[in-house]
Design an enzyme around this catalytic site. Structure first.
Site, PDB file in Angstrom:
ATOM      1  CG  HIS A   1       4.906   0.195  12.782  1.00 40.86           C
ATOM      2  ND1 HIS A   1       5.896  -0.284  12.414  1.00 40.86           N
ATOM      3  CD2 HIS A   1       3.946  -0.262  12.339  1.00 40.86           C
ATOM      4  CE1 HIS A   1       5.025  -1.539  11.645  1.00 40.86           C
ATOM      5  NE2 HIS A   1       4.242  -1.766  11.825  1.00 40.86           N
TER       6      HIS A   1
ATOM      7  CB  SER B   1      -0.629  -0.212   1.679  1.00 41.96           C
ATOM      8  OG  SER B   1      -0.407  -0.347   2.373  1.00 41.96           O
TER       9      SER B   1
ATOM     10  CB  CYS C   1       4.139  -2.752   7.607  1.00 48.36           C
ATOM     11  SG  CYS C   1       2.071  -3.420   7.452  1.00 48.36           S
TER      12      CYS C   1
ATOM     13  CD  GLU D   1      -3.203 -10.602  14.881  1.00 43.01           C
ATOM     14  OE1 GLU D   1      -2.249 -10.029  14.388  1.00 43.01           O
ATOM     15  OE2 GLU D   1      -4.250 -10.873  14.528  1.00 43.01           O
TER      16      GLU D   1
HETATM   17  N1  GLN Z   1       0.083  -5.697   1.457  1.00 41.20           N
HETATM   18  C1  GLN Z   1      -0.558  -5.025   2.383  1.00 41.20           C
HETATM   19  C2  GLN Z   1      -0.334  -3.469   2.159  1.00 41.20           C
HETATM   20  O1  GLN Z   1       0.701  -2.804   2.207  1.00 41.20           O
HETATM   21  C3  GLN Z   1       0.079  -5.460   3.475  1.00 41.20           C
HETATM   22  C4  GLN Z   1      -0.057  -4.709   4.709  1.00 41.20           C
HETATM   23  C5  GLN Z   1      -0.525  -5.661   6.299  1.00 41.20           C
HETATM   24  O2  GLN Z   1      -0.126  -6.675   5.952  1.00 41.20           O
HETATM   25  N2  GLN Z   1      -0.533  -5.455   7.643  1.00 41.20           N
HETATM   26  O3  GLN Z   1      -0.900  -2.707   3.650  1.00 41.20           O
HETATM   27 ZN    ZN Z   2       3.178  -5.503   7.987  1.00 39.74          ZN
END
Ligand code: GLN
Ligand code: ZN
Length: 767
Positions: free
Chosen positions: A703, A442, A735, A614
């Protein structure tokens, strides 16, 4: 013998997320503390009145929280880390409370913030999607009883004519969840117990006859230390004042049953949803003078209970002893009221029960047991009808899906060649440099993107204009990625509201609520999809977007999918078949998508499994079974492709040590993981395990609002090379970038690309 009804806890956020909006106004400085407190009091009153009207005999108090009940407990006990700089626990007010919850930069969990105080760490409450603030114990910490919130809320209810049973987080669960900074939290056991004894005394003095003490830790694997602490604790608390309803949930007591039964509490609550089989053993172990509370309706899921079979189970028991009937756990984990769902159709609605409906079910059960089934014949008939309909409904049971599942073969979970062959086949079609750069999927969900989506949902923006807008965003993202010099591109996910919801909305078997919110943390709520029926994929879900993006560039664009285990773990799932059966159906649907992407020409497909870890069960002995079917489902989704198609996965965490064999068994070609914050330490484990595939250890902590520099990323990758061969390494953030702004993303990714170039120049990489 009489049967009564308890609720253990009611959703705090309010039927229409009133708490969320009030908190956000307060944080934005738009309302005063008094206005916040008045609104919170209003929500509490409404919750008591509602539960009472629905027929609850045991009303909870202190189940409300402005942010988190674990944090409330830490505050009350004075476990306030030195960085919050309070003189004494009694002085700590709302400002400290929210600083502990959110940090003083206001909601950003940035670890590198300067001149501001960081929030407490946040983690998942047992195996739920509720997050709590981890209690911290610092060396030399002295606890001190602060404001006795349970007492205040008990009195508040009483003043309004509601007699309640205060809910306390148990001392041993609190200590077990705490993190000691170089000290063992259990060193504070006696101090903690002293404060609980004082509190119980105050509650008794104020008139409380019972308290509910939650010790979900009792359904986990306990250490000797925890067992001893439980014995010591309840020897004191069991006799310190009000009668104690020792409350366990999220699983069975198992080998902890004799311990739980030996604790001198006046009552015991057990979860009969997660562990229906424990009833007989509990009946044998628990003395007759103990009040038994049975969790008979599901506090973790949204299905209506099968009242007739529950009555069959409870009839004779209710004739022998007093019983309390309750949800399996607090109703915190389900939405408030099904009646607020305007969009769900009636057929589906008749199968569902939210918090309000669950209390109605308990009320029916109680009346049937106390006064005979005839007294509630109508209610039971409606419930029976719904259960019957659900067993056979065409929209739930899709024969075609059943046939496909029955026809699965082991070969469908196997790639057609091993790593070496795949690596060379992929190198040929992808032609990537050493240390290839990519992102996780994303790009920033800017205000413009969210606004366009909201307008499209409201019908203000027509589908054609919305599509044009998304294509423009995607094109801009592709152009920028080319310019900045990334090697493997992504389309940016602008069309996606959420990585699970997007797929759920396109698959058969899922439904979505308009108001089915549950608290995730603080003011954050989520609306989990409802997986109600057999899953299939009527048509491709992502192929058009991929094709559009790939059409704009010569560089490879990754296909981007959410994996079956993550879709399952973030939804309310069926209770009429095992989780793994639902997961396998989702896996087949994702497999269809993978194969369609490949057929369209896609050379690299990422299947995100953000929630695989999780989903681990609370008991270690159950882990392997879960991991086996989870990995099996992932492979079913992924393994149909040819050798030259590169399968990626992404996992949002850094704790792999205990599950590495399963991560290896997923048999992906590339995995991207979160490592930026742990300084690459975890790669040691991958190395020791001889992980055969490629790894992208995140070099940019998304983050945090901080933009990392090139040198820092080069240094992290040099660390990584201590453990892994250079040809195994990819360079990527840890991420997706959707929560960041472009002004952070642009320089960070530019620096990342430069870092990769530096690495290429300084490293010998084998072809
Ligand atoms: N492809 C998703 C992103 O980039 C992966 C996000 C995730 O695993 N939390 O937002
Ligand atoms: Zn992630």
């Amino acid at each position: 013998m009489t049967v009564s009804v308890a609720t253990l806890g009611f959703p705090r956020i309010g039927p229409r997320r009133e708490l969320k909006f009030t908190l956000e106004k307060f944080w934005a400085g738009k309302i005063t503390q008094t206005e916040l407190e008045d609104a919170a009091a209003g929500l509490r009153t409404a919750a008591w009145a509602r539960q009472k009207a629905l027929g609850a005999d045991w009303l909870p108090s202190n189940d409300f929280s402005l942010y988190d009940h674990v944090l409330d407990t830490s505050m009350m006990l004075g476990a306030i880390p030195a960085r919050y700089d309070v003189e004494s626990a009694e002085d700590a007010g709302l400002e400290t409370y929210f600083a502990m919850a959110r940090g003083t930069t206001g909601g950003s969990r940035c670890r590198h913030a300067h001149g501001s105080v960081t929030a407490g760490e946040m983690t998942k409450w047992f195996d739920t999607n509720y997050h709590f603030i981890v209690p911290e114990i610092e060396p030399g910490a002295r606890l001190q009883l602060g404001r006795p919130k349970p007492l205040e809320e008990y009195r508040e209810a009483r003043a309004q004519g509601f007699e309640t049973r205060p809910v306390l987080l148990g001392p041993i669960t609190w200590l077990s969840l705490a993190k000691g900074h170089g000290v063992d939290p259990f060193d504070l056991l006696d101090e903690v117990l002293g404060h609980y004894v004082t509190l119980l005394g105050l509650l008794e003095h104020a008139g409380a006859e019972w308290v509910q003490i939650d010790e979900p830790i009792l359904v986990t694997d306990l250490t000797e230390q925890q067992r001893r602490a439980l014995t010591r604790a309840y020897a004191k608390l069991g006799r310190a004042g009000p009668k104690v309803m020792l409350t366990t949930y999220f699983g069975g007591l198992g080998e902890n049953l004799s311990l739980a039964a030996s604790l001198p509490a006046a009552g015991l609550h057990i979860d009969l949803l997660r562990a229906p089989e424990q009833l007989d053993a509990v009946l044998k172990a628990v003395p007759k003078d103990r009040l038994l509370s049975l969790g008979v309706v599901d506090g973790r899921n949204i299905w209506r209970a099968d009242l007739a079979s529950l009555l069959d189970r409870l009839d004779s028991l209710a004739a022998q002893r007093d019983l309390v009937l309750a949800p399996s756990c607090s109703l915190l984990h389900v939405p408030v009221d099904l009646e607020l769902e305007g969009k769900l159709d009636d057929e589906l609605k008749q199968w569902l029960a939210f918090a309000v409906q669950k209390i109605e079910e308990l009320d029916l059960l109680r009346r049937a047991l106390n006064e005979g089934r005839d007294s509630v014949a109508d209610g039971l008939a409606v419930a029976a009808c719904a259960s019957e309909a659900r067993k056979t409904a065409a929209r739930i049971h899709d024969r075609a899906v059943g046939e496909r599942i029955a026809a699965l073969t082991p070969g469908m979970r196997e790639r057609s060649a091993g790593h070496a062959e795949r690596i060379s086949a992929q190198a040929e079609v992808l032609d990537l440099p050493a240390f290839p750069t990519t992102t996780i999927g994303s790009f920033p969900q800017t205000t413009a993107v969210r606004k366009a989506r909201a307008e499209h949902n409201r019908g203000v923006l027509d589908t054609a204009s919305y599509g044009a807008f998304l294509r423009e965003e995607t094109e801009r993202a592709i152009r920028w990625q080319e310019e900045v010099g990334l090697d493997m591109l992504v389309h940016g996910e602008f069309e996606r509201n959420d990585m699970v919801q997007y797929f759920g909305e396109k698959l058969s078997g899922f439904a979505f609520t308009v108001n089915g919110w549950v608290q995730s943390y603080g003011s954050r709520c989520v609306r989990p999809p409802i997986l109600y029926g057999d899953v299939s994929r009527p048509e491709p879900m992502t192929v058009d977007w991929w094709r559009y993006a790939q059409g704009l560039t010569e560089k490879p664009v990754k296909g981007m999918l959410t994996g079956p285990v993550t879709i399952l773990n973030w939804s309310f799932v069926r209770d009429d078949q095992p989780r793994e059966a639902s997961c396998r159906q989702i896996a087949l649907a994702i497999r269809d998508e993978v194969l369609d992407l490949e057929a369209a020409g896609c050379k690299a497909i990422q299947i995100d499994e953000a929630a695989l870890r999780e989903g681990l069960p609370l008991r270690q002995r159950d882990w392997q079974h879960y991991l086996d079917w989870a990995v099996d489902c992932f492979r079913l989704a992924a393994a149909g492709v040819g050798n030259a198609t590169q399968i990626h996965t992404h996992m949002c965490y850094s704790e792999f040590n205990d599950i590495l064999p399963s991560i290896g068994a997923m048999d992906t070609d590339v995995i991207s993981i979160e490592t930026a914050r742990s300084q690459m330490e975890l790669l040691e484990a991958f190395a020791a395990y001889r992980y055969p595939s490629a790894i992208g250890p995140g070099v940019y902590d998304i983050h945090s609002a901080r933009v990392p520099g090139e040198n820092e990323m080069v240094e992290l990758m040099r660390q990584a090379q201590k453990h892994l061969r250079p040809e195994q390494l990819w360079v990527n953030p840890d991420c997706g970038l959707k929560t960041r702004g472009w002004d952070e993303v642009r320089p960070a990714i530019a620096a990342m690309v430069l870092a990769a170039r530096t690495l290429r120049a300084e490293t010998q990489v084998e072809a």
